[in-house]
Design an enzyme around this catalytic site. Structure first.
Site, mmCIF file in Angstrom:
data_model
loop_
_atom_site.group_PDB
_atom_site.id
_atom_site.type_symbol
_atom_site.label_atom_id
_atom_site.label_comp_id
_atom_site.label_asym_id
_atom_site.label_seq_id
_atom_site.Cartn_x
_atom_site.Cartn_y
_atom_site.Cartn_z
ATOM 1 N N ALA A 67 0.755 -1.083 -0.317
ATOM 2 C CA ALA A 67 -0.192 -0.020 -0.020
ATOM 3 C C ALA A 67 0.608 1.698 -0.188
ATOM 4 O O ALA A 67 1.457 1.360 0.214
ATOM 5 C CB ALA A 67 -1.091 -0.441 1.137
ATOM 6 N N GLY A 111 0.945 -5.034 0.643
ATOM 7 C CA GLY A 111 -0.400 -5.292 0.433
ATOM 8 C C GLY A 111 0.219 -5.881 -1.416
ATOM 9 O O GLY A 111 -0.998 -6.220 -1.896
ATOM 10 N N GLU A 114 -0.833 -9.146 -0.287
ATOM 11 C CA GLU A 114 -2.077 -9.526 -0.525
ATOM 12 C C GLU A 114 -2.396 -10.000 -1.742
ATOM 13 O O GLU A 114 -3.838 -10.628 -1.458
ATOM 14 C CB GLU A 114 -2.330 -8.353 0.612
ATOM 15 C CG GLU A 114 -2.593 -8.976 2.146
ATOM 16 C CD GLU A 114 -2.726 -7.652 2.911
ATOM 17 O OE1 GLU A 114 -2.505 -6.462 2.561
ATOM 18 O OE2 GLU A 114 -3.101 -7.948 3.992
ATOM 19 N N GLU A 134 4.138 -4.788 7.223
ATOM 20 C CA GLU A 134 3.456 -3.615 8.250
ATOM 21 C C GLU A 134 3.712 -3.485 8.915
ATOM 22 O O GLU A 134 3.551 -2.472 9.817
ATOM 23 C CB GLU A 134 2.043 -3.931 7.917
ATOM 24 C CG GLU A 134 1.359 -3.998 6.559
ATOM 25 C CD GLU A 134 0.778 -5.303 5.544
ATOM 26 O OE1 GLU A 134 2.395 -6.369 6.256
ATOM 27 O OE2 GLU A 134 0.960 -5.533 4.689
HETATM 28 N N1 CAA Z 1 4.861 3.029 -0.352
HETATM 29 C C1 CAA Z 1 4.956 4.251 -0.784
HETATM 30 N N2 CAA Z 1 6.130 4.368 -1.237
HETATM 31 C C2 CAA Z 1 7.261 3.422 -1.101
HETATM 32 C C3 CAA Z 1 6.895 2.503 -0.771
HETATM 33 C C4 CAA Z 1 5.704 2.417 -0.126
HETATM 34 N N3 CAA Z 1 4.116 0.809 0.340
HETATM 35 N N4 CAA Z 1 7.316 1.307 -0.811
HETATM 36 C C5 CAA Z 1 9.291 2.063 -2.054
HETATM 37 N N5 CAA Z 1 8.616 3.698 -1.703
HETATM 38 C C6 CAA Z 1 8.815 4.408 -2.585
HETATM 39 C C7 CAA Z 1 9.962 5.348 -1.281
HETATM 40 O O1 CAA Z 1 9.422 6.473 -1.022
HETATM 41 C C8 CAA Z 1 10.742 5.997 -2.267
HETATM 42 O O2 CAA Z 1 10.525 7.191 -2.989
HETATM 43 P P1 CAA Z 1 11.541 8.242 -2.911
HETATM 44 O O3 CAA Z 1 12.525 8.060 -3.610
HETATM 45 O O4 CAA Z 1 10.339 9.248 -3.299
HETATM 46 O O5 CAA Z 1 11.944 7.893 -1.665
HETATM 47 C C9 CAA Z 1 10.917 4.759 -3.746
HETATM 48 O O6 CAA Z 1 9.353 3.787 -3.335
HETATM 49 C C10 CAA Z 1 12.105 3.492 -3.684
HETATM 50 O O7 CAA Z 1 12.231 3.075 -2.550
HETATM 51 P P2 CAA Z 1 13.341 2.899 -1.178
HETATM 52 O O8 CAA Z 1 14.131 4.049 -1.963
HETATM 53 O O9 CAA Z 1 13.121 2.921 0.199
HETATM 54 O O10 CAA Z 1 13.952 1.712 -2.095
HETATM 55 P P3 CAA Z 1 15.078 0.744 -1.337
HETATM 56 O O11 CAA Z 1 15.571 -0.248 -2.700
HETATM 57 O O12 CAA Z 1 15.931 1.070 -0.780
HETATM 58 O O13 CAA Z 1 13.927 -0.223 -0.345
HETATM 59 C C11 CAA Z 1 11.705 -1.339 0.352
HETATM 60 C C12 CAA Z 1 12.774 -0.767 -0.826
HETATM 61 C C13 CAA Z 1 12.592 -2.475 1.357
HETATM 62 C C14 CAA Z 1 11.067 -1.958 -0.499
HETATM 63 C C15 CAA Z 1 11.628 -0.539 0.736
HETATM 64 O O14 CAA Z 1 11.280 0.626 0.120
HETATM 65 C C16 CAA Z 1 10.334 -0.526 1.692
HETATM 66 O O15 CAA Z 1 10.829 -0.997 2.541
HETATM 67 N N6 CAA Z 1 8.680 -0.178 1.641
HETATM 68 C C17 CAA Z 1 7.884 -0.052 1.972
HETATM 69 C C18 CAA Z 1 7.639 -2.196 1.800
HETATM 70 C C19 CAA Z 1 6.228 -1.819 3.151
HETATM 71 O O16 CAA Z 1 6.135 -1.537 4.157
HETATM 72 N N7 CAA Z 1 4.818 -2.682 2.841
HETATM 73 C C20 CAA Z 1 3.668 -2.634 3.300
HETATM 74 C C21 CAA Z 1 2.903 -1.134 2.862
HETATM 75 S S1 CAA Z 1 1.416 -1.088 4.071
HETATM 76 C C22 CAA Z 1 0.353 -2.108 3.347
HETATM 77 O O17 CAA Z 1 0.428 -3.046 2.844
HETATM 78 C C23 CAA Z 1 -1.025 -1.852 4.502
HETATM 79 C C24 CAA Z 1 -2.052 -3.281 3.923
HETATM 80 O O18 CAA Z 1 -1.338 -4.257 3.943
HETATM 81 C C25 CAA Z 1 -2.940 -2.743 2.764
#
Ligand code: CAA
Length: 260
Positions: A67, A111, A114, A134
Site C-alpha cells: 500500500a 498489500g 496480499e 506492516e
Molecule cells: N509506499 C509508498 N512509497 C513507497 C513504498 C510504499 N509502500 N515503498 C517504496 N516506496 C517509495 C520510496 O518512498 C522511494 O521513493 P522516494 O525515492 O521518493 O523516497 C521509492 O519508492 C524507492 O524506495 P526505496 O528508496 O525505499 O527503495 P529501497 O530499495 O531502498 O527499499 C523496500 C525497498 C525495502 C521495499 C522499501 O522501499 C520499503 O521498505 N518499502 C515499504 C514496504 C512496506 O512497508 N510495505 C507495506 C506497506 S503497508 C500495507 O501494505 C498495508 C496493507 O496491508 C494494505
C-alpha cells in the site's frame, strides 16, 4: 498495450488478459487510484467473453512494495474505513469468475503480497522477495494477509512471518506452498502466459465452476475474518505509533514507538 489507465497497463494476448502495475518509480506502491484501476480492469476482463484467464504482473523490477505509505499516512481511521479501497478490493477479486494468475518479481510486500495471495495461482521469478512488513511501520496487514497466510501456512509460520515482518525469497515461498513455481526473471511472463493458455483451452464453464468450488471451501468464514482484520487495520492506521512508523519511513529514520 492500452493506455486507458494512469497507473496500470493492460494487454490482450489471444484469450489472456494481462494487467501490469505501472508505477515503477515507487516500486508499484498501491495507492487508491491504482487499486481502483486494477479493479476496473479485472471487471472488464471478467465481462469480456474472449478473455478466459487473467494475469496480473508489473512493469519494472518489482511486483509491488505494498500500500502507498505516503497516501495512507494522511488517513484517519474513519477516512480509511470510508475511503480505502481494501473492502472493494476483496469483493472485486472474489467476483472475478475467471482464473487469475499473479506473476510476481522483486519486492512483493504488504498489500502487494496480499494482492498476489488473493489470486488463484502465483508464479514467482527467482529474485522475488515476499513479506508482510506492516509491523515494521506500526501497522498490520489489512488486505487479507493474516487470514490468507494463516489458512495457507498454519498458525505458527504465519505468526512468524507477520510478527517479524521479515522477507523470504522465492525458493522458500515455493517450499512453503505460497507460490506454485519459481522461474527465471526473463521467463516469468512467458511461463504465466503459457499456463494461462493451457487453462484457456479447457471448457470455460468447467474452469469457472472449478474455481467456484475451490474458493467455496476456503471462503466459508473468510469474509468475517477479513472484516475483522480491516477494522483492526483501520484502528492501527489512526494510532500514534502507526503515524510515527509511517512518518519515520518517509523521513528515512528509525521509528520511536510509545505503545499508543
Ligand atoms: N509506499 C509508498 N512509497 C513507497 C513504498 C510504499 N509502500 N515503498 C517504496 N516506496 C517509495 C520510496 O518512498 C522511494 O521513493 P522516494 O525515492 O521518493 O523516497 C521509492 O519508492 C524507492 O524506495 P526505496 O528508496 O525505499 O527503495 P529501497 O530499495 O531502498 O527499499 C523496500 C525497498 C525495502 C521495499 C522499501 O522501499 C520499503 O521498505 N518499502 C515499504 C514496504 C512496506 O512497508 N510495505 C507495506 C506497506 S503497508 C500495507 O501494505 C498495508 C496493507 O496491508 C494494505
Amino acid at each position: 498495450m492500452s493506455l486507458q489507465y494512469q497507473n496500470i497497463l493492460i494487454e490482450r494476448k489471444e484469450n489472456v488478459g494481462i494487467i501490469y502495475l505501472n508505477r515503477p518509480r515507487v516500486l508499484n506502491a498501491l495507492n487508491r487510484n491504482t487499486v481502483d484501476e486494477i479493479m476496473n480492469a479485472m471487471k472488464d476482463f471478467n465481462n469480456d467473453e474472449n478473455v478466459r484467464v487473467i494475469i496480473i504482473t508489473s512493469n519494472g523490477d518489482n511486483f509491488s512494495a505494498g500500500a502507498d505509505i505516503k497516501e495512507m499516512s494522511q488517513l484517519s481511521s474513519i477516512d480509511a474505513e470510508e475511503k480505502s479501497p481494501l473492502a472493494n478490493w476483496d469483493i472485486a477479486i472474489n467476483s472475478v469468475k475467471k482464473p487469475v494468475i499473479a506473476a510476481i518479481k522483486g519486492y512483493t510486500l504488504g498489500g502487494g503480497l496480499e494482492l498476489a495471495l488473493s489470486c488463484d495461482i502465483i508464479i514467482a521469478s527467482e529474485d522475488a522477495k515476499l513479506g508482510q512488513p506492516e509491523i515494521n511501520i506500526g501497522l498490520m496487514p489489512g488486505g487479507g494477509g493474516t487470514q490468507r497466510l494463516t489458512r495457507l501456512l498454519g498458525k505458527h509460520k504465519a505468526m512468524e512471518l507477520i510478527l517479524t515482518g521479515k522477507m523470504i525469497d522465492a525458493k522458500e515461498a515455493e517450499k512453503l506452498g505460497i507460490v506454485n513455481k519459481v522461474v527465471s526473471k526473463e521467463k516469468l511472463l512467458d511461463e504465466a502466459i503459457e499456463l494461462a493458455k493451457e487453462i484457456a483451452k479447457k471448457a470455460p464453464l468447467a474452469v469457472k465452476y472449478v474455481k467456484e468450488a475451490i474458493l467455496f471451501t476456503l471462503e466459508s468464514n473468510l469474509q468475517e475474518g477479513l472484516r475483522y482484520e480491516r477494522k483492526l487495520f483501520y484502528l492501527l492506521l489512526g494510532s500514534e505509533d502507526g503515524k510515527e512508523g509511517m512518518r519515520a519511513f518517509i523521513e528515512k529514520r528509525e521509528p520511536k514507538y510509545k505503545g499508543k
